[in-house]
Motif scaffolding. Structure first.
Motif, PDB file in Angstrom:
ATOM      1  N   ARG A 167      48.191  37.458  46.609  1.00 24.61           N
ATOM      2  CA  ARG A 167      47.305  38.482  46.044  1.00 24.61           C
ATOM      3  C   ARG A 167      47.332  38.506  44.523  1.00 24.61           C
ATOM      4  NH1 ARG A 167      47.003  42.957  49.794  1.00 24.61           N
ATOM      5  NH2 ARG A 167      47.010  42.044  51.871  1.00 24.61           N
TER       6      ARG A 167
ATOM      7  N   THR B 209      45.112  40.994  38.060  1.00 28.65           N
ATOM      8  CA  THR B 209      45.445  41.883  39.180  1.00 28.65           C
ATOM      9  C   THR B 209      46.289  43.040  38.642  1.00 28.65           C
ATOM     10  OG1 THR B 209      45.532  39.979  40.652  1.00 28.65           O
ATOM     11  CG2 THR B 209      46.528  42.012  41.475  1.00 28.65           C
TER      12      THR B 209
ATOM     13  N   ALA C  17      49.294  39.108  35.696  1.00 26.04           N
ATOM     14  CA  ALA C  17      48.914  40.414  36.240  1.00 26.04           C
ATOM     15  C   ALA C  17      49.146  41.510  35.196  1.00 26.04           C
ATOM     16  CB  ALA C  17      49.723  40.703  37.500  1.00 26.04           C
TER      17      ALA C  17
ATOM     18  N   ASP D 172      45.565  47.462  42.108  1.00 24.87           N
ATOM     19  CA  ASP D 172      45.055  46.618  43.186  1.00 24.87           C
ATOM     20  C   ASP D 172      46.133  46.408  44.244  1.00 24.87           C
ATOM     21  OD1 ASP D 172      42.526  46.060  41.866  1.00 24.87           O
ATOM     22  OD2 ASP D 172      43.725  44.897  40.450  1.00 24.87           O
TER      23      ASP D 172
END
Ligand SMILES: Cc1cc2nc3c(=O)[nH]c(=O)nc-3n(C[C@H](O)[C@H](O)[C@H](O)COP(=O)(O)OP(=O)(O)OC[C@H]3O[C@@H](n4cnc5c(N)ncnc54)[C@H](O)[C@@H]3O)c2cc1C
Ligand code: FES
Lengths: 408, 107
Positions: free
Chosen positions: A140, A145, A168, A233
């Protein structure tokens, strides 16, 4: 010597105990049962190199799959064992009742979860305990992110660093007034906080009123706290572990936040041992200690193997732990619950290479090192010994550690 | 397949087949070679996987790098010119037949 040894829990300690038994010449039947699908593997890289994407899954394996066949270890994976009968000396594995002469519990622990009702359902909430957990999280993570990390302990901070390195946007939310509260000194904790800050991680401590807010799709959309709202997220929860004691409790063994054992890791039942994260050792002074660390899982495994083999038991090394965050190596040794009366720091804190010694009277009870691996290793064996003449010179770098600790 | 020879302090030698790409440390653990503790599992944090590469192989195995070099100053048995942390030595065909000595203690 054909007693049958059964080991429950195919993690770090479980893997080490079967290896140490075979290495020590044990030739009896040996069964290793675990509820994960993978043979014993190293967990420390999970939040570090494995999350960074650098290492493939098989590289985590403590030993190759073929090892168990070669060593005639009956490896039973994907099976949870909840029933142990210490009178009949059997464990229930699926439909089968497996007899044992010696049982070793190496059950590890379960990650703690937030009490928040949203936590149970959301698909973007992660824990970091198993290889499968981290694979899912890793898939993910992409540049941009937004990751909310609940918990500023080692696992949470390692995940934060790895996620940040992958681009991220990371926010760490810690309830305590500072990071790494229970596990290390203020000096090191502050250094770690500034390291994360400098690398763009938003670190918030002393957070209260934390709750998860779910969007229409059932995913967690934001984490609300008294310090504002964080849009996310993915959410990672790293707020510690609870020792896995279920099978021991069910079997009537003595348990108190860990399966109670003596210095040889014997439980209250004959021929049942408990090692690693799930064990709480009763010490001669009446205090108890439970350690969550890979070296302890391994050393307790080696000790139990020696006891089973009737060999002299190896000395227990001082407890120690390490962490890697960004490119920084942090190492700690000594009992983390020791009540330190003062800290003496050696080295260059601003430059990010130093050691700090936790002192009680004339002894070092804790050593914490940031990017000083050699001096850390050199001083580790001096823990808990009286060294009155050295303590005041520890901070003086005109003496090398070798000079300071040269044996008379 | 590449073979690695481990020489114990008593002079006995175990020869094992190693998978290319694996470290000498992991090769030792997979084959139950005694004397390699490897507390940190290869994360360059423990210095308990010390080996001494025999003279003929030192050049091929290469020198230790930064942190490894520092940590070799802290091994329990005094370091020697061929000292390496075995988790940092990756097995490849050029090392076929390499002999390493296991020190008497790791901590
Ligand atoms: C992300 C992460 C990073 C870490 N980093 C470090 C580090 O840098 N340094 C360090 O020293 N330590 C680190 N640790 C801690 C270290 O991994 C543990 O201390 C160690 O794995 C403990 O070994 P164990 O055998 O006691 O338990 P585990 O390795 O957890 O193994 C227990 C096994 O038993 C299984 N099991 C549990 N109950 C049952 C049952 N009823 N039936 C069957 N199977 C069962 C579990 O699924 C698990 O596979 C880290 C841990 C994590 C999760
Ligand atoms: S295994 Fe720890 S330094 Fe090599």
């Amino acid at each position: 010597m054909s007693r049958r040894v059964v080991v429950l829990g195919a993690g770090h300690g479980g893997g080490e105990v079967v290896a140490a038994l075979r290495a020590g010449g044990f030739d009896g039947p040996l069964t290793l049962v675990g509820d994960e699908a993978t043979p014993p593997y190293q967990r420390p890289p999970l939040s570090k190199s494995f999350l960074l994407g650098a290492s493939p899954a098989d590289e985590l394996l403590a030993r190759p799959r073929s090892f168990y066949e070669q060593q005639q270890v009956d490896l039973v994976l994907g099976r949870r064992v909840d029933h142990v009968d210490t009178t009949a000396r059997t464990v229930q594995v699926g439909d089968e009742s497996v007899p044992y002469d010696v049982l070793v519990l190496a059950l590890g622990g379960r990650p703690r979860m937030l009490a928040d009702p949203a936590a149970a359902k959301a698909d973007n909430l992660h824990q970091v305990k198993t290889h499968a957990d981290v694979e899912r999280l890793r898939d993910r993570l992409a540049p941009g992110t937004r990751v909310g990390v609940v918990g500023g302990g080692f696992v949470g901070l390692e995940v934060a660093a790895s996620a940040r390195k992958r681009g991220a946007e990371v926010t760490v939310l810690e309830l305590a007034p500072r990071l790494l509260g229970r596990v290390c000194s203020e000096v090191v904790a502050e250094h770690v906080a500034s390291l994360h800050g400098a690398r763009g991680v938003d670190v918030r401590t002393g957070v209260t009123g934390l709750h998860l807010v779910t969007g229409d799709d059932g995913r967690i959309a934001r984490v609300a706290t008294d310090q504002g709202i964080v849009e996310v997220d993915e959410v990672v929860v790293g707020i510690g572990m609870t020792p896995e004691t279920g099978p021991a409790e069910q079997a009537g063994l003595a348990v108190d936040d860990g399966i109670l054992v003596d210095a040889d890791y014997r439980t209250s039942a004959p021929d049942v041992f408990a090692i690693g994260d799930c064990a709480r050792v009763l010490r001669p002074d009446g205090s108890t200690l439970r350690l969550e660390s890979a070296p302890h899982a391994a050393s307790s495994a080696r000790r139990v193997a020696a006891v089973i083999l009737g060999r002299e038991t190896p000395p227990d090394a001082a407890p120690w732990f390490w962490s890697h965050q960004f490119e920084v190596k942090i190492q700690m040794a000594g009992d983390p619950s020791a009540r330190v009366s003062r800290w003496v720091t050696r080295g260059d804190m601003a430059g990010g290479s130093f050691l700090t010694f936790g002192i009680v009277e004339d002894r070092i009870v804790r050593i914490e090192a940031v990017d000083r691996p050699a001096e850390f290793a050199q001083t580790k064996s001096w823990l808990d010994r009286p060294i009155p003449s050295v303590i005041d010179r520890l901070a003086d770098e005109s003496y090398s550690i070798r000079q300071l600790f040269a044996r008379p | 397949m590449t073979t690695v020879e481990f020489e114990q302090p008593d002079g006995s030698v175990t020869t094992v087949e190693a998978a290319d790409g694996e470290s000498i440390m992991r090769t030792a653990l997979s084959n139950l070679v005694p004397g390699i503790v490897a507390d940190c599992g290869g994360e360059l944090s423990c210095a308990t996987c010390h080996v001494i590469v025999s003279d003929a192989w030192v050049g091929i195995a290469g020198p230790p790098s930064g942190f490894e070099d520092e940590m070799l100053d802290a091994t329990s048995e005094e370091r020697e010119p061929g000292s390496r942390l075995s988790c940092q030595v990756v097995v490849s065909p050029v090392l076929d037949g390499v002999r390493v000595r296991v020190p008497a203690s790791q901590w």
